[in-house]
Scaffold this motif. Structure first.
Motif, PDB file in Angstrom:
ATOM      1  N   GLU A 104      -3.941   3.942   9.099  1.00 26.22           N
ATOM      2  CA  GLU A 104      -5.377   3.217   9.421  1.00 26.22           C
ATOM      3  C   GLU A 104      -5.622   1.988   8.388  1.00 26.22           C
ATOM      4  O   GLU A 104      -6.024   1.188   8.886  1.00 26.22           O
ATOM      5  CB  GLU A 104      -6.534   4.390   9.002  1.00 26.22           C
ATOM      6  CG  GLU A 104      -6.458   5.640   9.755  1.00 26.22           C
ATOM      7  CD  GLU A 104      -5.554   6.716   9.197  1.00 26.22           C
ATOM      8  OE1 GLU A 104      -4.830   6.598   8.530  1.00 26.22           O
ATOM      9  OE2 GLU A 104      -5.689   7.841  10.100  1.00 26.22           O
ATOM     10  N   HIS A 105      -4.808   2.135   7.248  1.00 26.35           N
ATOM     11  CA  HIS A 105      -4.771   0.840   6.314  1.00 26.35           C
ATOM     12  C   HIS A 105      -4.299  -0.409   7.091  1.00 26.35           C
ATOM     13  O   HIS A 105      -4.732  -1.487   6.920  1.00 26.35           O
ATOM     14  CB  HIS A 105      -4.150   1.042   5.142  1.00 26.35           C
ATOM     15  CG  HIS A 105      -4.859   2.353   4.273  1.00 26.35           C
ATOM     16  ND1 HIS A 105      -4.871   3.665   4.562  1.00 26.35           N
ATOM     17  CD2 HIS A 105      -5.867   2.024   3.117  1.00 26.35           C
ATOM     18  CE1 HIS A 105      -5.780   4.096   3.715  1.00 26.35           C
ATOM     19  NE2 HIS A 105      -5.984   3.377   2.809  1.00 26.35           N
ATOM     20  N   GLN A 161       0.976  -1.310  -0.081  1.00 23.74           N
ATOM     21  CA  GLN A 161      -0.235   0.087   0.179  1.00 23.74           C
ATOM     22  C   GLN A 161       0.798   1.056   0.008  1.00 23.74           C
ATOM     23  O   GLN A 161       1.421   1.473   0.997  1.00 23.74           O
ATOM     24  CB  GLN A 161      -1.086  -0.073   1.154  1.00 23.74           C
ATOM     25  CG  GLN A 161      -1.461   1.368   1.575  1.00 23.74           C
ATOM     26  CD  GLN A 161      -2.721   1.705   0.568  1.00 23.74           C
ATOM     27  OE1 GLN A 161      -3.304   0.931  -0.083  1.00 23.74           O
ATOM     28  NE2 GLN A 161      -3.369   2.954   0.660  1.00 23.74           N
ATOM     29  N   ARG A 164      -5.276   4.834  -3.342  1.00 22.74           N
ATOM     30  CA  ARG A 164      -6.413   5.992  -2.902  1.00 22.74           C
ATOM     31  C   ARG A 164      -7.601   4.881  -2.261  1.00 22.74           C
ATOM     32  O   ARG A 164      -8.677   5.727  -1.756  1.00 22.74           O
ATOM     33  CB  ARG A 164      -6.816   6.651  -4.056  1.00 22.74           C
ATOM     34  CG  ARG A 164      -5.560   7.302  -4.706  1.00 22.74           C
ATOM     35  CD  ARG A 164      -6.359   8.372  -5.882  1.00 22.74           C
ATOM     36  NE  ARG A 164      -5.243   9.122  -6.385  1.00 22.74           N
ATOM     37  CZ  ARG A 164      -4.599   8.924  -7.502  1.00 22.74           C
ATOM     38  NH1 ARG A 164      -4.684   7.679  -8.000  1.00 22.74           N
ATOM     39  NH2 ARG A 164      -3.810   9.685  -7.827  1.00 22.74           N
ATOM     40  N   GLN A 165      -7.502   3.621  -2.243  1.00 20.07           N
ATOM     41  CA  GLN A 165      -8.614   3.073  -1.362  1.00 20.07           C
ATOM     42  C   GLN A 165      -8.772   3.289  -0.046  1.00 20.07           C
ATOM     43  O   GLN A 165      -7.593   3.611   0.217  1.00 20.07           O
ATOM     44  CB  GLN A 165      -8.516   1.386  -1.750  1.00 20.07           C
ATOM     45  CG  GLN A 165      -8.597   1.261  -3.480  1.00 20.07           C
ATOM     46  CD  GLN A 165      -8.434  -0.150  -3.783  1.00 20.07           C
ATOM     47  OE1 GLN A 165      -7.480  -0.662  -3.487  1.00 20.07           O
ATOM     48  NE2 GLN A 165      -9.342  -0.943  -4.069  1.00 20.07           N
ATOM     49  N   THR A 166      -9.837   2.979   0.529  1.00 18.46           N
ATOM     50  CA  THR A 166      -9.957   3.335   1.984  1.00 18.46           C
ATOM     51  C   THR A 166      -9.550   2.083   2.800  1.00 18.46           C
ATOM     52  O   THR A 166      -9.219   1.108   2.293  1.00 18.46           O
ATOM     53  CB  THR A 166     -11.704   3.320   2.138  1.00 18.46           C
ATOM     54  OG1 THR A 166     -12.048   1.834   1.998  1.00 18.46           O
ATOM     55  CG2 THR A 166     -12.377   4.287   1.275  1.00 18.46           C
ATOM     56  N   PRO A 167      -9.208   2.483   3.866  1.00 17.39           N
ATOM     57  CA  PRO A 167      -8.675   1.095   4.844  1.00 17.39           C
ATOM     58  C   PRO A 167      -9.580  -0.151   4.688  1.00 17.39           C
ATOM     59  O   PRO A 167      -8.913  -1.073   4.627  1.00 17.39           O
ATOM     60  CB  PRO A 167      -8.762   2.030   6.210  1.00 17.39           C
ATOM     61  CG  PRO A 167      -8.637   3.250   5.935  1.00 17.39           C
ATOM     62  CD  PRO A 167      -9.479   3.553   4.822  1.00 17.39           C
ATOM     63  N   ASP A 168     -10.706   0.084   4.796  1.00 20.02           N
ATOM     64  CA  ASP A 168     -11.727  -1.001   4.745  1.00 20.02           C
ATOM     65  C   ASP A 168     -11.448  -1.828   3.385  1.00 20.02           C
ATOM     66  O   ASP A 168     -11.504  -3.141   3.153  1.00 20.02           O
ATOM     67  CB  ASP A 168     -13.277  -1.049   4.794  1.00 20.02           C
ATOM     68  CG  ASP A 168     -13.451  -0.449   6.515  1.00 20.02           C
ATOM     69  OD1 ASP A 168     -12.513  -0.743   7.182  1.00 20.02           O
ATOM     70  OD2 ASP A 168     -14.591   0.190   6.440  1.00 20.02           O
ATOM     71  N   GLU A 169     -11.341  -1.180   2.386  1.00 21.37           N
ATOM     72  CA  GLU A 169     -11.137  -1.515   1.027  1.00 21.37           C
ATOM     73  C   GLU A 169      -9.791  -2.383   0.857  1.00 21.37           C
ATOM     74  O   GLU A 169      -9.675  -3.618   0.554  1.00 21.37           O
ATOM     75  CB  GLU A 169     -11.236  -0.648  -0.160  1.00 21.37           C
ATOM     76  CG  GLU A 169     -12.581  -0.076  -0.393  1.00 21.37           C
ATOM     77  CD  GLU A 169     -12.757   1.189  -1.139  1.00 21.37           C
ATOM     78  OE1 GLU A 169     -13.571   1.360  -2.141  1.00 21.37           O
ATOM     79  OE2 GLU A 169     -11.578   1.959  -1.103  1.00 21.37           O
ATOM     80  N   PHE A 226      -0.341   5.890   5.627  1.00 23.16           N
ATOM     81  CA  PHE A 226      -1.527   4.892   5.815  1.00 23.16           C
ATOM     82  C   PHE A 226      -1.500   4.170   6.942  1.00 23.16           C
ATOM     83  O   PHE A 226      -1.936   2.783   6.901  1.00 23.16           O
ATOM     84  CB  PHE A 226      -1.553   4.124   4.602  1.00 23.16           C
ATOM     85  CG  PHE A 226      -1.372   4.925   3.287  1.00 23.16           C
ATOM     86  CD1 PHE A 226      -2.696   5.692   2.716  1.00 23.16           C
ATOM     87  CD2 PHE A 226      -0.210   5.075   2.869  1.00 23.16           C
ATOM     88  CE1 PHE A 226      -2.448   6.223   1.487  1.00 23.16           C
ATOM     89  CE2 PHE A 226       0.015   5.613   1.316  1.00 23.16           C
ATOM     90  CZ  PHE A 226      -1.310   6.327   0.945  1.00 23.16           C
TER      91      PHE A 226
END
Length: 537
Positions: free
Chosen positions: A127-128, A74, A101-106, A125
């Motif tokens: 949170e990821h 990531q 650019r994807q969200t942490p959940d993604e 990142f």
């Protein structure tokens, strides 16, 4: 039923070159030449190989990475991300880059779906990382790119293992090297499995069809995330010892791109139509020296004829188009510079995305899998060495994706008698109005011929009388204020009446995917948010 006598010869060996061998070869031949540039920093081939060797040693000795392990990455574009590709390849591990650019959940879903053992993550990142640790019990370690509150620091690890070597993993043709996640526009992203043998062919094919004559004297500018098509393009540059130039920041700075093209005498670049349009419309395109450009490659979405002509007028005969999905790593068609024409005429074939790539075969098929005659619209299907090994751990998706050995792209199109392919659009984009199939792409082409319109997206929306009708979402060119009714009047007579959009709306900007494409899914979501999806609005 006809019986086929097939002579089967079992190969003595299925071994292929480990893709990290490309870096080894270039470092041997050009050790002191520049391999990679990022901002004010640069690395020679010898330096880059030394760093990759150190990280590979660390992954194996400190983190226990073995052949077949998946490593999630990531990160924004940077030297460490590029190096991580080759470190994974060397060990026979699988590189699993995300769209940063994807969200942490993604991203957490990707970690779980891939069964990632480790994660290499940019410092921006955290949170990821937290989400991946919660979602994926298989995740055993995290390496941080830059100083971060999570994981071991990438560069500190490289320094610690500097000078250490581990053996290059022996790989066979079907050994995975890369999980190429699809965009997920019609559901959850799927991991397309790319293999060492397949990618060896893809690199050769790119050099043959897209940028013939590339050598160590060339330079390539990266204007898209390395996680997808740009990463494959840069792997190709490594195979020939051509230097890679990264933009200094994540934000796409058009003026900086033109400065780097001039400074480094960039000869090739991979982009998408939206970015190529932005580059050619920028004032620096007229003032910066870009005479070094030989292959400006665009893919990922159709390029409208008006934008094609502008690019030719600005850059000259250097643009190259290809069509291909991630599952086929871009290897379906090519439209080389010689097939791009300024003037419309019999040889121009307006709207084509080219002919079959070397070693690949295209078939236009009906719903039953039968090949249809030239000029007839059907699903674009393909076979050849560039086709992926299948989706990871997803038998249902694999069953839908293949029919009689052909990979089904989900795109609609037709071929002419000479084998040139014309894409009509995604099967999911087509709508039926009054019993007639309507393909948005040809309508968008007509709308974009208007001088005041910069971008357009046509979607089918529900209609009580016709079932579905077209809604055109447009973006006006700067300094203009086109009237929707006047545009509709201008369109009248330029296409069959049933193809005319029922409504036309203007937005200040168009929703786009992380890779710069106009995303119909995002356009539809915005229409719902604005309460504009109903044809009676």
């Amino acid at each position: 039923m006809t019986h086929i006598n097939r002579l089967v010869v079992e190969p003595m060996s299925k071994r292929v070159m480990n893709l990290s061998g490309f870096l080894v070869q270039s470092a041997k031949r050009f050790p002191d030449e520049v391999a990679l540039v990022w901002g004010e920093q640069s690395w020679t081939w010898a330096q880059m190989l030394r760093r990759v060797n150190a990280m590979a040693a660390a992954l194996q000795k400190e983190f226990g990475v073995v052949m077949g392990d998946r490593i999630l990455v990531q990160s924004q574009n940077c030297n460490q991300m590029f190096e991580s590709m080759f470190a994974c390849f060397k060990l026979g591990a699988v590189w699993v880059p995300t769209n940063f650019r994807q969200t942490p959940d993604e991203v957490a879903y990707l970690a779980r779906a891939s069964g990632a053992k480790g994660m290499i993550c940019g410092r921006l990142f955290p949170e990821h990382v937290d989400a991946c640790r919660v979602a994926s019990p298989d995740l055993k370690f995290v390496v941080a790119i830059g100083k971060a509150g999570f994981g071991d620091d990438y560069d500190a690890i490289v320094d610690r293992f500097d000078g250490e070597m581990v053996a290059m993993a022996p790989v066979e043709h079907c050994d995975p090297c890369w999980f190429f996640f699809t965009s997920g526009t019609t559901g959850r992203p799927k991991a397309a499995v790319l293999t060492h043998g397949q990618m060896g062919f893809v690199v050769t094919n790119h050099l043959c069809d897209l940028m013939p004559g590339t050598t160590h004297k060339d330079a390539s500018l990266v204007v898209a995330p390395l996680s997808h098509g740009a990463g494959i393009h840069q792997l190709t540059q490594v195979a020939r010892g051509a230097k890679t130039i990264l933009l200094p920041t994540e934000k796409f700075d058009i003026a900086e791109a033109w400065r780097l093209i001039e400074k480094w005498q960039v000869s090739n670049m991979f982009t998408v139509p939206t970015i190529l349009k932005m580059l050619t419309e920028h004032p620096d395109a007229q003032t910066r020296d870009h005479s070094s450009l030989r292959h400006v490659i665009y893919a990922g979405a159709p390029m409208y004829r008006t934008d094609q002509v502008r690019a030719l007028q600005t850059l000259g005969p250097v643009i190259v188009q290809y069509f291909g999905l991630g599952e086929v790593t871009g290897n379906i068609t090519v439209l080389p510079p010689a097939e791009h024409h300024l003037e419309d005429g019999p040889e121009t074939r307006v709207g084509t995305c080219g002919y079959a790539r070397t070693g690949m075969q295209i078939s236009i098929q009906d719903d039953e899998g039968r090949e249809v005659p030239p000029g007839t619209t059907g699903e674009i299907c393909v076979i050849g060495p560039a086709v992926f090994a299948g989706y990871y751990n997803n038998p249902e998706a694999n069953a839908k994706a293949f029919r009689h050995g052909w990979f089904r792209t989900g795109d609609l199109g037709h071929m002419d008698d000479a084998g040139f392919l014309f894409i009509t659009g995604r099967a999911s984009d087509m709508y039926i109005s009054g019993g007639s199939n309507v393909y948005p792409l040809e309508i968008e082409e007509k709308i974009l011929a208007h001088p005041d319109i910069s971008e357009a997206a046509v979607l089918g929306i529900p209609d009580p009388m016709w079932g579905e009708v077209g809604l055109a979402v447009c973006v006006a060119r700067p300094g203009t204020a086109p009237d929707p009714e006047a545009i509709m009047a201008w369109l009248s007579g330029k296409m069959a009446h049933y193809k005319l959009p029922k409504r036309l709306v203007f937005w200040p900007e168009m929703p786009k995917s992380a890779y710069g494409k106009i995303a119909k899914k995002l356009v539809r979501e915005e229409l719902i948010r604005r309460n504009e999806l109903d044809s009676t609005v």
